[in-house]
Scaffold this motif. Structure first.
Motif, PDB file in Angstrom:
ATOM      1  N   UNK A  47     -32.200 -59.107  -5.122  1.00  0.00           N
ATOM      2  CA  UNK A  47     -33.390 -58.500  -5.702  1.00  0.00           C
ATOM      3  C   UNK A  47     -33.152 -57.588  -6.894  1.00  0.00           C
ATOM      4  N   UNK A  48     -31.917 -57.474  -7.337  1.00  0.00           N
ATOM      5  CA  UNK A  48     -31.635 -56.671  -8.532  1.00  0.00           C
ATOM      6  C   UNK A  48     -32.114 -57.434  -9.757  1.00  0.00           C
ATOM      7  N   UNK A  49     -32.600 -56.681 -10.755  1.00  0.00           N
ATOM      8  CA  UNK A  49     -33.058 -57.290 -11.998  1.00  0.00           C
ATOM      9  C   UNK A  49     -32.392 -56.585 -13.175  1.00  0.00           C
ATOM     10  N   UNK A  50     -31.893 -57.381 -14.116  1.00  0.00           N
ATOM     11  CA  UNK A  50     -31.231 -56.872 -15.307  1.00  0.00           C
ATOM     12  C   UNK A  50     -31.837 -57.551 -16.533  1.00  0.00           C
ATOM     13  N   UNK A  51     -32.305 -56.753 -17.495  1.00  0.00           N
ATOM     14  CA  UNK A  51     -32.813 -57.344 -18.740  1.00  0.00           C
ATOM     15  C   UNK A  51     -31.655 -57.861 -19.578  1.00  0.00           C
ATOM     16  N   UNK A  52     -30.556 -57.112 -19.608  1.00  0.00           N
ATOM     17  CA  UNK A  52     -29.359 -57.502 -20.358  1.00  0.00           C
ATOM     18  C   UNK A  52     -28.130 -57.184 -19.523  1.00  0.00           C
ATOM     19  N   UNK A  53     -27.139 -58.063 -19.587  1.00  0.00           N
ATOM     20  CA  UNK A  53     -25.845 -57.806 -18.947  1.00  0.00           C
ATOM     21  C   UNK A  53     -24.782 -57.989 -20.015  1.00  0.00           C
ATOM     22  N   UNK A  54     -23.983 -56.958 -20.196  1.00  0.00           N
ATOM     23  CA  UNK A  54     -22.916 -56.997 -21.196  1.00  0.00           C
ATOM     24  C   UNK A  54     -21.596 -57.104 -20.448  1.00  0.00           C
ATOM     25  N   UNK A  55     -20.849 -58.165 -20.744  1.00  0.00           N
ATOM     26  CA  UNK A  55     -19.579 -58.439 -20.065  1.00  0.00           C
ATOM     27  C   UNK A  55     -18.424 -58.096 -21.003  1.00  0.00           C
ATOM     28  N   UNK A  56     -17.504 -57.269 -20.510  1.00  0.00           N
ATOM     29  CA  UNK A  56     -16.298 -56.919 -21.271  1.00  0.00           C
ATOM     30  C   UNK A  56     -15.105 -57.618 -20.634  1.00  0.00           C
ATOM     31  N   UNK A  57     -14.499 -58.515 -21.381  1.00  0.00           N
ATOM     32  CA  UNK A  57     -13.344 -59.259 -20.904  1.00  0.00           C
ATOM     33  C   UNK A  57     -12.111 -58.748 -21.636  1.00  0.00           C
TER      34      UNK A  57
END
Length: 175
Positions: free
Chosen positions: A152-162
């Motif tokens: 049920x979590x909602x994220x407008x943007x997810x930024x991934x750091x690799x």
């Protein structure tokens, strides 16, 4: 010639005396007073998770260390690293989420001094989540994000750091 030999004897005896003094009294002073200040107050910042291997405990607040750095680590009711001032906020909807490993977590630093904390502070009208934790890898990024969305979590943007260690973590550490 005799003066040189006598001078060398004095230097040698002084050196031996210093080494004995350092190895006995110096070791005692180090263990009794110096090392105690460098030991972590709480080094167990993670708990096992069946879905994504490891995570921060929920509503966590402790002083710990990373190397010679001491810092306050706080998590919210989701188990996300956060400011100790807002740790009890219960949120499932976020504008921006960051995920990565120790660099994104900000290991060794209080939340406000991490780049996620600085962004959170600058974007006061946005809800920011730090999903990162040391030793996470792309397999865990994917698994954790999918798990949170299914809960049920909602994220407008997810930024991934690799980073460079992620490939090795994926291959050597996780199934």
């Amino acid at each position: 010639m005799i003066k040189v030999v006598n001078s060398l004897k004095v230097v040698f005896i002084t050196l031996i005396f210093f080494l004995i003094f350092d190895l006995t009294l110096g070791k005692y002073i180090y263990k009794k007073y110096v090392r105690v200040q460098l030991q972590d107050i709480n080094i167990n910042f993670s708990e096992t998770d069946e879905v994504f291997d490891h995570k921060f405990p929920k509503n966590f607040d402790a002083v710990g260390g990373w190397g010679n750095l001491r810092y306050q680590l706080c998590t919210d009711s989701n188990g996300f690293k956060t400011s100790c001032l807002s740790k009890n906020k219960n949120k499932k909807i976020f504008d921006i989420a960051f995920i990565g490993d120790s660099f994104t977590e900000g290991q060794g630093y209080e939340y406000e001094k991490t780049f996620v904390g600085i962004i959170d502070n600058k974007l006061k009208n946005k809800k920011v989540a730090n999903l990162a934790m040391s030793s996470y890898s792309p397999a865990i990024y994917y698994t954790k994000i999918n798990y949170l969305i299914s809960k049920g979590y909602k994220f407008k943007e997810i930024i991934v750091f690799i980073d460079l260690s992620d490939l090795a973590d994926d291959i050597l550490c996780y199934e």
